[in-house]
Write an enzyme that holds these catalytic residues in place. Structure first.
Site, PDB file in Angstrom:
ATOM      1  N   GLU B  66      -5.646  74.392  80.134  1.00  0.00           N
ATOM      2  CA  GLU B  66      -5.841  73.057  80.737  1.00  0.00           C
ATOM      3  C   GLU B  66      -4.884  72.015  80.185  1.00  0.00           C
ATOM      4  OE1 GLU B  66      -8.221  74.973  79.790  1.00  0.00           O
ATOM      5  OE2 GLU B  66      -9.548  75.211  81.526  1.00  0.00           O
ATOM      6  N   HIS B 135     -21.660  73.255  82.366  1.00  0.00           N
ATOM      7  CA  HIS B 135     -20.997  73.241  83.660  1.00  0.00           C
ATOM      8  C   HIS B 135     -21.570  72.172  84.569  1.00  0.00           C
ATOM      9  CE1 HIS B 135     -19.107  76.931  82.522  1.00  0.00           C
ATOM     10  NE2 HIS B 135     -18.592  77.135  83.715  1.00  0.00           N
TER      11      HIS B 135
END
Lengths: 318, 331, 326
Positions: B66, B135
């Site tokens: 990322e 999440h």
């Protein structure tokens, strides 16, 4: 005349403590010279001067704390002769303590040592032939700047022996002995005005021989120029005196409190000796131990000296 | 064609895909970069089919890096491209937070105006799919705290289609938060659609008793709540913020001036969330307009749990909004 | 070793001395509180920036760390502009807003100046990606220290550059310390080229205290990067003679080690070699040095006479300005 200010040495530095002046009134300094040691929260930092000048006066004495930006000394431009210095302020310090101050300090420490520490003394003769032979071969293959002197072998051997026998390596304080996990070896160095310092080589037992040699040279030269840091003068865990360079064959030293042992090496002398049933010329040296009877006894002391001897017989393993 | 002659229905997902596609057709500097955007077709199927159409130089699959690929996106923008960086979800964006906070948001100011970074960073956000604590974050409010970037939260299909091209034209970094539960929703794409602004709020439903201010994934449930309130005799105005940085204070204050009561619905956690900023601005500028203390409905301050009933208990619910609105009206 | 003519020798010596004298001056200014915040000087490492810059063109892009004054100067950013920046003046290259750690210059393709260890590496990947997509014949050079090798971003960037065949020169300025932590205490494998090769990246080491060695290593590396459009990793072994930053009592390394490296000071070493081989005259050094010091003094005067950005402009450049806003 210009003011020499307490410098900002960091984003969050607000003040500093003068630890040691390396210059005094009348001294000539050059741009880049380290002139004072300042203590901050992070540690002691060397401070340079940024101009060629003559020191006029020391304004802030050792031990005092001042804010960043405060005047700590005054300088005169190099070309002009400085005015006669007024009688020095009470706490002005010179590059090193005057001989009488240092002598008195040594005297106090030695008196205390003799008063409080029950010394015992042991001596032995060490055959340095193997050591010197090895040194000669090693040095022949090395550049001048990296050559090792016999003293380095003696220090390393002592450090290894002290690491193996902790009752000779540590501090005795408040009726208790605390052995040290590292061997911070004090090396006795005489200074120019009759003084004596014993700065420590830290972790000596783990130092490679050439590192040790480099540190030794560095310490000796700085001790002699009066540029040793406080942190180096503090707390050796055992001390070695190498009187051999003074030409003395045997010496029995006085333990430096709160240590518990001191090893003295004498001059290396070529003498006849019996080896494997016949006479030959060997390089012999005395090694003596002064030790604290509260912590060790003659039996252990003998083993300690023997260890040093054994290490010196295998110089390639040092 | 880039816009339709007639209005038509589309899913939010299809609208985003179309936005990316049209942008790439119009400007060869635009490319999409992120994890699984190519071969996989996008983890939310947004970019399905785009690799086949545009090829691997413009739909770039990345390893799970990322920080690496977000920084690369910034670098490519500096180098003259117009990248769309897709970070799979805002939950993983924190691995790239340094590049967002310390590069994207700071460079223009820190370089004295020399280096603007025209990048668009899209991420899925939000909870409600029983994906558990790691999440299920809603971090758009958190990012909206940072000056130097823009933060938008398209809630309607039309905005999903037409806010992106404006974001791509913006010379500065724009973060687009797409609530994961919106992808399947259907809505109308207007006829002759065109790029819309990315800094104003919209009144989605006119009302006069209370202003319900919300954004993103909470818009549908807020509109439902307004319906329920209407059945109970309360006329609620619903404001869709559309942009969290900058916040359209004017539209908010204008609404409050008419209704005098307000409830903010925010899927972020209550304390220190964007809800607090909105309420503070209202209190500071329109204190004397308020007939009752402002209310708020936010996510409970817990990590989002997995089981359905607990997740529902943690997240803002339609009936809670109704209750809070009624309480504020009654106060 | 290729032969070197007097003009190049003068140039290299001049570039290194400009950096050395500049850095010494910044220390002095810092102690006088004219430069604030953090100051990381490049003293001892000059040969690295100077040597590498010789291989680059104006079309190449450069990213550096917070220890970037040397790189900025060697790249050609005017000394007065860098000095003014360090004093926080509006005449500085970043309008005074960045200071020591954030030297930026768009004209010279100098992308900072970063205070986050490792953050330039992914940016370098991106700049190279843009060049690759636009088929622009240029490379990106990113300077970082041995400490950055520990950051995840280093590994991510190396992998991406190799995977995507990007023209990035990864220039590791290996001074064996990441602030106060020696390399061998930070890395399980201290041979840094090994790490690069594990990503399939070509790698080499060079003596960072020898400007000619750096120049040659950089020339080889850059040639490879341009020709193959593949990344390359250079491990340039050097040493900083002073602490990590100003406020550093250097408790983590011995004086003996510092003195040992000082004997390999790249500047006198290079000068002596050039004089003893007859490339430079004995008087050249003093001449070049005094010109450097003069330039530094002029830059300081310029910076001290500079102005402060108006407080009213604080909010400018949070976002880009449209024409009517300026």
């Amino acid at each position: 005349m210009s003011d020499f200010l307490m410098p900002s040495l960091g984003a969050d530095m607000e003040k500093g403590v003068i630890v040691e002046w390396l210059i005094g009134p009348g001294d000539r300094v050059e741009r880049g010279d380290v002139v004072v040691l300042v203590e901050t929260e992070k540690g002691i930092i060397e401070v340079e001067v940024w101009q060629d000048a003559t020191v006029e006066s020391i304004v802030v004495p050792v031990g005092e704390e001042v804010p960043v930006g405060a005047v700590i000394a005054t300088l005169a431009e190099a070309e002009r002769t400085p005015p006669r210095a007024a009688a020095p302020a009470a706490a002005t310090t010179r590059k090193s303590a005057s001989p009488s101050d240092m002598r008195r300090a040594i005297g106090r420490a030695m008196s205390r040592s003799k008063r409080e520490i029950p010394h015992y003394y042991l001596g032995t003769t060490v055959d340095m032939t193997a050591g010197l032979d090895w040194l000669q071969r090693h040095n022949a293959a090395t550049s001048i700047t990296a050559r090792i002197i016999p003293a380095a072998l003696l220090l390393k051997a002592t450090a290894l022996a002290a690491a193996a026998m902790p009752e000779f390596n540590g501090h005795y304080d408040h009726d208790q002995f605390s052995p040290s996990p590292t061997v911070d070896l004090g090396v006795a160095i005489s200074t120019r005005n009759g003084g004596l310092m014993a700065p420590a080589i830290r972790d000596c037992q783990d130092q490679a021989l050439d590192d040790l040699m480099a540190q030794l040279s560095d310490l000796v030269s700085r001790a002699r120029r009066g540029r040793l840091r406080e942190s180096e003068v503090a707390a050796p865990t055992i001390t070695v005196t190498n009187l051999g360079e003074r030409g003395v064959e045997v010496g029995y030293g006085v333990i430096i409190p709160p240590q518990v042992a001191l090893v003295c090496f004498g001059k290396i002398v070529d003498r006849p000796a019996v080896v494997d049933g016949s006479v030959s010329i060997r390089s012999l040296m005395t090694a003596t131990l002064s030790a604290d009877h509260r912590v060790s006894d003659g039996h252990r002391g003998a083993a300690f000296l023997d260890q040093i001897d054994q290490y010196l017989q295998k110089p390639e393993e040092l | 064609m880039s816009s339709d002659r007639e209005p038509r229905q589309a899913t939010y997902r299809a609208a985003v895909r179309e936005a990316i596609r049209q942008a790439m057709l119009a400007d060869e500097r635009v490319f999409l970069i992120g994890e699984d955007v190519g071969r996989y077709g996008g983890s939310y199927a947004v970019s399905k089919g785009l690799l086949e159409e545009f090829g691997p130089n413009r739909i770039i699959d990345t390893p799970i890096s990322e920080s690496g690929f977000t920084g690369a996106g910034l670098g490519a923008a500096l180098g003259g491209m117009r990248p769309i960086v897709e970070i799979m979800t805002c939950n993983f964006s924190v691995l790239a937070l340094d590049q967002v906070l310390n590069t994207a948001a700071t460079w223009l100011h820190m370089s004295g105006g020399q280096f603007n970074i025209p990048v668009v960073i899209r991420m899925a956000t939000g909870a409600g799919l029983q994906l558990a604590a790691q999440h299920s974050h809603s971090l758009e409010g958190w990012y909206a705290h940072i000056p130097g970037i823009k933060v938008i939260t398209p809630a309607t299909v039309a905005d999903a289609r037409w806010m992106l091209p404006t974001a791509l034209e913006d010379p500065d970094p724009v973060l687009i938060f797409e609530h994961a539960r919106l992808y399947n929703t259907e809505g109308e794409l207007p006829a002759d659609g065109a790029p819309v602004d990315i800094e104003t709020a919209r009144v989605r439903r006119r009302g006069h008793d209370i202003s319900l201010i919300t954004y993103g994934g909470s818009l549908p449930k807020t509109l439902e709540a307004a319906d329920e309130l209407a059945a109970r005799g309360v006329s609620a105005e619903v404001i869709d913020l559309r942009s969290l940085r900058p916040l359209d204070t004017r539209t908010i204050l204008d609404s409050v001036a008419r209704t005098h009561r307000v409830v903010v619905i925010d899927e972020g956690w209550r304390s220190g969330g964007i809800n607090a900023e909105i309420i503070t601005r209202i209190c500071a500028a329109a204190f004397h307009e308020l007939a009752a203390p402002p209310g708020r409905v936010c996510t409970e301050e817990v990590p989002i749990p997995y089981p359905h009933h607990l997740e529902e208990a943690a997240l803002p619910q339609m009936l809670e909004i109704v209750k809070q609105a009624e309480a504020t009206v009654a106060a | 070793m290729t032969t070197i003519d007097a003009a190049l020798a003068r140039h290299l010596l001049r570039e290194m001395l400009r950096i050395r004298r500049f850095e010494e001056k910044t220390i002095e200014l810092y102690q006088q509180e004219k430069i604030r915040g953090f100051l990381h000087v490049y003293i001892g490492e000059e040969a690295v920036a100077v040597g590498v810059m010789q291989a680059l063109t104006r079309d190449d892009s450069i990213l550096a760390t917070y220890r970037e004054h040397g790189h900025a100067l060697a790249r050609g950013i005017p000394m007065r502009s860098v000095m003014a920046e360090m004093l926080g003046k509006a005449e500085g290259c970043s309008r005074g807003r960045g200071g020591s750690m954030h030297i930026f210059d768009a004209h010279h393709r100098f992308y900072g100046g970063s205070a986050i260890v490792g953050s330039g590496l992914p940016l370098a990947v991106g700049l190279a990606l843009a060049d690759s997509l636009k088929q622009r014949n240029a490379i990106t050079v990113v300077f970082f220290g041995d400490g950055a090798v520990a950051e995840g971003e280093f590994h991510e960037a190396m992998n991406l550059a190799a995977l995507w065949h990007l023209p990035v020169l990864f220039c590791c300025e290996n001074n064996f310390y990441g602030m106060g932590t020696a390399l061998h205490r930070a890395q399980s494998v201290t041979d840094l080229p090994t790490k690069a090769r594990s990503y399939g990246i070509q790698a080499a080491s060079a003596d960072g205290m020898d400007v000619l060695a750096v120049r040659e290593a950089a020339a080889t590396a850059v040639r490879e990067v341009r020709a193959a459009a593949r990344p390359y990793f250079l491990d340039l072994q050097t040493y900083r003679f002073r602490g990590h930053s100003m406020f550093d009592p250097e408790l983590y390394r011995s004086r003996a080690e510092v003195e040992d490296w000082k004997r390999r000071d790249p500047i006198p070493r290079f000068a002596e070699r050039m004089v003893s081989t007859g490339v430079l005259a004995a008087t050249d050094y003093a001449e070049i040095d005094s010109a450097a010091m003069e330039e530094v003094e002029e830059a300081v005067a310029f910076a001290e006479a500079g102005s402060l950005e108006r407080v009213e402009d604080l909010s400018r450049f949070v976002y880009s300005e449209t024409d009517d806003e300026q």
